[in-house]
Design an enzyme around this catalytic site. Structure first.
Site, mmCIF file in Angstrom:
data_model
loop_
_atom_site.group_PDB
_atom_site.id
_atom_site.type_symbol
_atom_site.label_atom_id
_atom_site.label_comp_id
_atom_site.label_asym_id
_atom_site.label_seq_id
_atom_site.Cartn_x
_atom_site.Cartn_y
_atom_site.Cartn_z
ATOM 1 N N GLY A 91 7.123 -21.737 -40.541
ATOM 2 C CA GLY A 91 6.441 -21.045 -39.369
ATOM 3 C C GLY A 91 7.344 -21.283 -38.006
ATOM 4 C CG ASP A 251 1.834 -28.453 -45.971
ATOM 5 O OD1 ASP A 251 0.785 -28.797 -46.473
ATOM 6 O OD2 ASP A 251 2.069 -28.356 -44.785
HETATM 7 P P1 AMP Z 1 2.645 -29.005 -40.008
HETATM 8 O O1 AMP Z 1 1.306 -29.405 -39.965
HETATM 9 O O2 AMP Z 1 3.539 -29.295 -38.835
HETATM 10 O O3 AMP Z 1 3.433 -29.564 -41.164
HETATM 11 O O4 AMP Z 1 2.674 -27.534 -40.195
HETATM 12 C C1 AMP Z 1 1.827 -26.931 -40.957
HETATM 13 C C2 AMP Z 1 2.167 -25.258 -40.949
HETATM 14 O O5 AMP Z 1 2.098 -24.796 -39.532
HETATM 15 C C3 AMP Z 1 3.536 -25.144 -41.335
HETATM 16 O O6 AMP Z 1 3.266 -23.881 -42.074
HETATM 17 C C4 AMP Z 1 4.138 -24.887 -39.995
HETATM 18 O O7 AMP Z 1 5.439 -23.958 -40.242
HETATM 19 C C5 AMP Z 1 3.153 -24.120 -39.212
HETATM 20 N N1 AMP Z 1 3.317 -24.131 -37.892
HETATM 21 C C6 AMP Z 1 3.179 -25.355 -36.932
HETATM 22 N N2 AMP Z 1 3.407 -25.363 -35.854
HETATM 23 C C7 AMP Z 1 3.720 -23.760 -35.500
HETATM 24 C C8 AMP Z 1 4.209 -23.092 -34.635
HETATM 25 N N3 AMP Z 1 4.214 -23.569 -33.323
HETATM 26 N N4 AMP Z 1 4.315 -21.727 -34.900
HETATM 27 C C9 AMP Z 1 4.237 -21.336 -35.874
HETATM 28 N N5 AMP Z 1 3.908 -21.953 -37.171
HETATM 29 C C10 AMP Z 1 3.637 -23.402 -36.896
HETATM 30 MG MG MG Z 2 4.700 -29.539 -42.483
#
Ligand code: AMP
Ligand code: MG
Length: 493
Positions: A91, A251
């Site tokens: 994302g 993930d």
């Molecule tokens: P994470 O917990 O950082 O591993 O992210 C979990 C999910 O949220 C993944 O699909 C990321 O791509 C999405 N994500 C985290 N931060 C953002 C953001 N600022 N904009 C868009 N998607 C995000």
């Molecule tokens: Mg992640």
């Protein structure tokens, strides 16, 4: 800097539309390079090309796409805190492709903080500067500590602000990994009952990460076993260093078995079995001592994805997979014991070693002892009569520690190695400098609040040699003073 364009490609692109969204990074206003990892670039064979730092910032911000790259956002699902979310994916990140290294290896090059994609949901696709610096410091420290990890090749500021709880400067980190495929990538296809997709993904992983498995009769079972083995080894190394990943969702678990996605991660200062730092981990699911259990839980999700490939008969496949998963428990237990023996300078193996090690952790927990300094100070002690005051001073209950030291010395006398030899072995696995939370926090504060990156650079420099005494750098060894203690760490989202 120009990336060595002749060797850029993106094999993930060839897997086809169902695996990703083709999308370019959204350009940023005014990218500026904070840091470029020259040592890593040399490993990757990028150093032959002329270094033009202004172009480098453009490349590392996603404003300029290197020739041969095929930018895309990978699709994936994931179990977040145990709950399945079918629609995750990159994302806020873009996979540019792979670079071939001179030794024939292939590395994924990935930019994080590059703007919205089809997987952004409500997010802005951007990263704040703080989490970028945090990931840079933590992942490069991990690499120097000898732990498999995604690497950081560069970090830039974007010249733009991102809206979080307040306005913050934006940043982008360039990450390098053997692969960015996660257990959640497999789950994405299982959730869609797309067994053909799982097969293609598994074949891709085998071809690119585990080519030695191609010849094995049941390569998919071998893949499961390889990831089980790799994760058992990886999680052991985390435990050996007091590292808490913080958000071990499926993930965030790599099938290349590298540490990936540094969010609310932390190296523990004062020891507690179930230490948690992450602000969102309310029930301690990802606590220090729960990491092996969660590793197994995540690997069980991975096994579910492979069942159709392991055997046509699902009951048979389940039995086979269960056996493999049990292998994780054994591998982890063995690894842990070896790793902890090494930390305590035990080269011989005695039945009572596990009890001795567990007793130390009990004393540490009861005494608020600093994880890293305890082991470092132990690695300076002689078997007979050295000055124990420094190590004892780390323990609230010095008496209990003195008793444990007696016990440990008794055990060391059963070893054949001399003090100096043993101490050298211990020093090689017991670091002096780790990226302590309060040090990372100070680096972020200076950068975000004052645009001052000197604190970041100085810390990064010290973390390059975590096992060597660095005169004049004593403050970097120390646990936080009471007012510096970081009790909570946060996701970068
Ligand atoms: P994470 O917990 O950082 O591993 O992210 C979990 C999910 O949220 C993944 O699909 C990321 O791509 C999405 N994500 C985290 N931060 C953002 C953001 N600022 N904009 C868009 N998607 C995000
Ligand atoms: Mg992640």
């Amino acid at each position: 800097m120009q990336l060595n364009t002749s060797t850029f490609k993106n094999s993930y692109f060839d897997l086809g539309q169902g695996f990703y969204q083709s999308i370019k990074p959204t350009p940023v206003h005014k990218p500026e390079l904070i840091i470029f990892n020259r040592a890593l670039s040399e490993e990757l064979g990028l150093s032959d090309t002329a270094l033009d730092l202004s172009a480098g910032a453009a490349v590392f911000a996603g404003n300029r796409i290197p020739k041969g790259a095929e930018p895309l956002a990978m699709a994936y699902s994931g179990h977040q805190f145990g709950h399945f979310n079918p629609n995750l994916g990159d994302g806020r990140a873009i996979l540019l492709g792979q670079i071939l290294s001179p030794d024939g290896g292939s590395f994924d090059i990935h930019l994080k903080g590059t703007g919205r994609t089809a997987f952004s949901r409500d997010g802005d696709g951007r990263a704040a500067l703080g989490p970028v610096l945090r990931e840079y410091l933590a992942s490069e420290a991990m690499a120097r500590l000898g732990v498999p990890t995604t690497r950081a090749l560069a970090a830039v500021t974007t010249g733009e602000e991102v809206t979080r709880e307040r306005l913050l400067p934006g940043g982008i980190i360039t990450r390098v990994a053997a692969s960015f495929i996660r257990i959640g990538t497999f789950e994405y296809f299982l959730a869609r009952s797309d067994i053909e997709g799982i097969t293609r993904l598994a074949d891709y992983v085998i071809d690119n990460l585990y080519p030695e498995l191609q010849q094995i009769e049941n390569p998919y079972l071998a893949l499961l076993d390889a990831v089980i083995e790799g994760q058992a080894a990886l999680i052991t190394q985390w435990m050996q260093l007091g590292f808490i990943h913080g958000v071990m969702n499926t993930d965030n678990m790599s099938v290349a078995c590298e540490t990936i996605d540094y969010g609310p991660c932390a190296f523990m200062d004062h020891y507690a079995h179930n230490r948690v730092y992450s602000s969102i981990d309310h029930h301690g699911r990802y606590a220090y001592n729960n990491q092996p259990n969660i590793g197994l839980w995540n690997l069980s999700r991975f096994a579910e994805c492979l069942l159709h490939l392991i055997d046509k008969d699902q009951d048979t496949a389940i039995e086979i997979a269960k056996d493999s998963l049990e292998g994780f428990i054994n591998a982890y237990q063995d690894n842990w014991l070896s790793a902890m023996r090494a930390k305590l300078g035990l080269t011989a193996e005695f039945d009572q070693d596990r009890a001795l090690i567990e007793a130390l952790f009990e004393v540490m927990a009861g005494s608020n002892a600093d994880f890293t300094l305890t082991f470092y100070q132990l690695s300076l002690l002689d078997v007979d009569g050295s000055d124990d005051n420094t190590v004892l001073a780390l323990f609230d209950d010095a008496e209990s520690m003195a008793q444990w030291l007696e016990r440990w010395r008794g055990r060391l006398r059963q070893e054949s190695s001399a003090d100096e030899e043993r101490k050298a072995l211990m020093r090689a696995v017991n670091p002096i400098y780790i990226p302590r939370n309060h040090l990372i926090e100070a680096a972020i504060r200076a950068a975000e609040d004052d645009g001052d990156f000197s604190v970041f650079h100085a810390l990064h420099q010290v973390l390059q040699q975590p096992y060597d005494v660095q005169p004049g750098k004593e403050t970097y060894m120390q646990p936080p003073r009471p007012h510096e203690v970081v009790r909570q760490t946060f996701c970068g989202t």
